[in-house]
Write a protein that holds these residues in place. Structure first.
Motif, PDB file in Angstrom:
ATOM      1  N   THR A   7     -37.401 -12.051  13.017  1.00 37.71           N
ATOM      2  CA  THR A   7     -36.800 -10.717  13.004  1.00 37.71           C
ATOM      3  C   THR A   7     -37.428  -9.858  14.096  1.00 37.71           C
ATOM      4  N   ASN A   8     -38.752  -9.926  14.165  1.00 39.35           N
ATOM      5  CA  ASN A   8     -39.457  -9.138  15.167  1.00 39.35           C
ATOM      6  C   ASN A   8     -38.994  -9.496  16.563  1.00 39.35           C
ATOM      7  N   LEU A   9     -38.841 -10.792  16.789  1.00 40.64           N
ATOM      8  CA  LEU A   9     -38.464 -11.276  18.113  1.00 40.64           C
ATOM      9  C   LEU A   9     -37.084 -10.748  18.500  1.00 40.64           C
ATOM     10  N   THR A  10     -36.162 -10.796  17.529  1.00 35.98           N
ATOM     11  CA  THR A  10     -34.800 -10.293  17.784  1.00 35.98           C
ATOM     12  C   THR A  10     -34.841  -8.807  18.094  1.00 35.98           C
ATOM     13  N   ALA A  11     -35.617  -8.068  17.281  1.00 35.26           N
ATOM     14  CA  ALA A  11     -35.703  -6.622  17.480  1.00 35.26           C
ATOM     15  C   ALA A  11     -36.259  -6.321  18.863  1.00 35.26           C
ATOM     16  N   LEU A  12     -37.266  -7.091  19.236  1.00 38.17           N
ATOM     17  CA  LEU A  12     -37.893  -6.888  20.544  1.00 38.17           C
ATOM     18  C   LEU A  12     -36.891  -7.143  21.661  1.00 38.17           C
ATOM     19  N   ALA A  13     -36.152  -8.248  21.512  1.00 33.96           N
ATOM     20  CA  ALA A  13     -35.171  -8.614  22.533  1.00 33.96           C
ATOM     21  C   ALA A  13     -34.098  -7.543  22.654  1.00 33.96           C
TER      22      ALA A  13
END
Lengths: 267, 358
Positions: A7-13
């Motif tokens: 989730t964090n990775l998606t949000a960051l992207a």
């Protein structure tokens, strides 16, 4: 090292895409061979070559860089003096008012700054042009330099200056021989910040510029009104690179001066 | 000895706070003078007035007869060693030491020679090219010392010069400082809150409290003949016994307190309430009833024993409730050691105690 969850990775992207996708599109398109911005026709440096032959654009760039250099230098001198007055002046009369007035331009809408400067220049009958932009940009960027330098000065060990005085060094020479060499990373990063701010200002320049003094952002803006030429993408890419380099250098210098500060305090 | 520095009725206020209050003091030539006091007593302010960083609100500061009023710090023939050392981090060790000499416009080779001499004095010649952040605390302290001595000041001011060093180094450095002062025959004025430091280093000590001088004298005078209860309590460990003078003789007086009568060697004083100061190491502790030679004695119970290696500290509760501290050197292993809760006798001679009026 902390691992990022899905989730964090998606949000960051998504966040980064939101911030940088438009810029990425612009940069990629500056290397597009096609005249149409929306169609990819292979990579080329064609628009950079055309840019090199665009006298008007090069002239605007030259004005912009000269304005930025002069206004950043003036703002650095004045901003450093203001920071010194605020940290060293003690509790002089009107200190609060002075600090308020130094920092007000930070939050002042640029339209108001630009308009008020325009009214001033008209009132005192100064012909608008190169020097009025320099003056306006100095006003705009002075407060940023003052903030950066002041934050360094509050951690500065005053006994260093006292030691210099004690050893027979008069105050002005103490400032040049001891204070300035130790705060110069902050002063330099203030200068670069001022330089970058001046380089990308459109609003204030549009109020105070006159015939014969068109800055790069003004030039780009007026060209874009007639339709986006791929050449503009190339200019913007160069401008982004210059500003980014300036900001990176400024932040590196600030970091260096910050990491030196506790050392100075320790001694 | 001739007076070099003179404070005459000097007062300094910071807002409502009076840091130095009408203080007068003479410091002699070639003297090692210590200003001793708790933090906030005004000792550093006094030093900074001599250096020129603070201007007195009242009174005069003179150096060799010259009034220093209005003379900025960079024109005073005094130099200061700062508590933080205040070494210039962007200059080398040699650059730091040369800084003051350059301000005087000395010739290049003369500066080099003097820097070399100073670095030799503090044994730092091999480190001349280092930057301050490449030095240890003790080395930095010596650079600061060399820098402040380089201009051959009439007075060297030292603001807590050893406070940042660890204990062992501090004690060694004390003797080096003392030795240096003797060799250079310069007046040193040191500010310290450490009484051991002041006692071991100074020719004379000015004990300060709340902006005033409580006592000025040699270390022995201050320790053996404290002028007031406050000085007795601040410098060293002391037993204070409150009582009344009841009888006065030519060379001693008798002081009474409940259950005890003390004989104290002293010039005649008016009868009345008084305090007797008695240093712990001047009290003898014994199992047996003391013989007549000590003339003062009291019986009590050992409440606590602190073993400190070279000496043992006994806290003895007398029968009237008063607790006295007695320090006894552990010269030899006692045949019969003293234990807690044992009955013991404390005894001391008439000249061991000091009468305190204030």
């Amino acid at each position: 090292m902390k691992r990022f969850g899905c989730t964090n990775l998606t949000a960051l992207a998504l966040g980064l895409a939101f911030l940088y996708l438009p810029i990425a599109v612009l940069v990629v398109n500056s290397f597009n061979d096609s005249r149409l911005v929306t169609v990819w026709a292979g990579a080329s440096l064609r628009w950079y070559r055309e840019l090199a032959n665009d006298a008007a654009m090069l002239d605007a760039a030259s004005v912009s860089f000269r304005v930025a250099f002069l206004s950043a230098t003036a703002a650095t001198i004045l901003g450093t003096l203001a920071a010194l007055a605020l940290t060293r002046g003690g509790r002089f009369r009107g200190r609060l008012l002075f600090s308020g007035m130094i920092y007000a331009p930070l939050v002042m809408p640029e339209v108001i700054t630009g308009l008020s400067l325009l009214l001033l220049f008209v009132a005192v009958e100064i012909d608008r042009g190169f020097w009025t932009i320099v003056i306006a940009h100095t006003t705009l960027t002075l407060c940023f330099v003052a903030v950066v330098v002041q934050s360094r000065l509050v951690t500065f060990d005053r006994s260093l200056e006292e030691a210099a005085l004690d050893l027979g060094c008069p105050p002005l020479r103490t400032f040049l021989a001891v204070t300035l060499p130790l705060i110069w990373p902050a002063v330099a990063s203030g200068w670069m910040l001022a330089f970058a701010l001046s380089l990308d200002d459109l609003v204030i320049a549009s109020f105070v510029s006159g015939p014969g003094a068109t800055t790069l952002p003004l030039r780009i803006y007026s060209e874009v009104r007639l339709g986006v030429k791929p050449e503009i993408n190339a200019v913007c890419t160069i401008l982004i690179a210059v500003v980014a380099l300036g900001l990176i250098a400024a932040s590196l210098l600030t970091k260096r001066s910050a990491s030196k500060a506790p050392l100075g305090a320790r001694m | 000895m001739a007076v070099l520095v003179s404070f005459d009725q000097v007062t300094k206020r910071f807002g409502d706070f009076t840091a130095v209050d009408g203080l007068s003091l003479d410091i002699h030539e070639r003297e090692f003078f210590a200003l001793l006091g708790p933090s906030g007593c005004g000792k550093t302010t006094l030093l900074r007035m001599l250096a020129g960083f603070e201007a007195p609100d009242g009174g005069r500061v003179t150096l060799a007869g010259q009034d220093l009023a209005g003379i900025p710090p960079y024109r005073r023939p005094v130099n200061m060693m700062f508590q933080s050392y205040a070494l210039f981090p962007h200059m080398t060790v040699a650059g730091n030491v040369a800084f003051g000499l350059k301000q005087d416009g000395l010739a290049r080779d003369e500066i080099a020679a003097r820097v070399d001499e100073m670095l030799g004095l503090v044994q730092l010649r091999p480190l001349a090219a280092r930057k301050p952040d490449q030095l240890s605390g003790g080395q930095r302290q010596r650079v600061a010392l060399a820098r402040s001595l380089a201009k051959r000041p009439k007075v060297l001011l030292l603001d807590e010069p050893l406070a940042a060093l660890d204990r062992k180094l501090r004690e060694e450095t004390r003797f080096e400082l003392k030795e240096l002062q003797r060799r250079l025959a310069t007046t040193f004025v040191i500010v310290t809150h450490d009484q051991d430091e002041a006692m071991s280093i100074a020719d004379r000590i000015g004990v300060m409290n709340r902006g005033c001088l409580a006592q000025v004298g040699t270390p022995a005078e201050i320790y053996e003949r404290p002028a007031s209860r406050w000085v007795a309590g601040f410098v060293g460990d002391v037993n204070l016994i409150e009582g009344r003078v009841t009888a006065v003789y030519p060379s001693f007086v008798m002081v009474d307190r409940v259950g005890m009568r003390l004989r104290v060697a002293h010039a005649p004083v008016a009868p009345g309430p008084i305090a007797v100061a008695l240093r712990p190491e001047k009290i003898r502790v014994s199992h047996a009833v003391p013989d007549g030679a000590f003339e003062n004695g009291a019986a009590g119970t050992v409440a606590d024993i602190g073993y400190l290696g070279t000496l043992s500290l006994y806290k003895v509760r007398l029968d009237d409730g008063l607790v006295l501290k007695a320090a006894v050197m552990n010269e030899q292993r006692a045949e019969r050691p003293i234990h807690v809760n044992e009955r013991v006798w404390l005894s001391w001679t008439p000249d061991a105690a000091v009468l305190l009026m204030e």
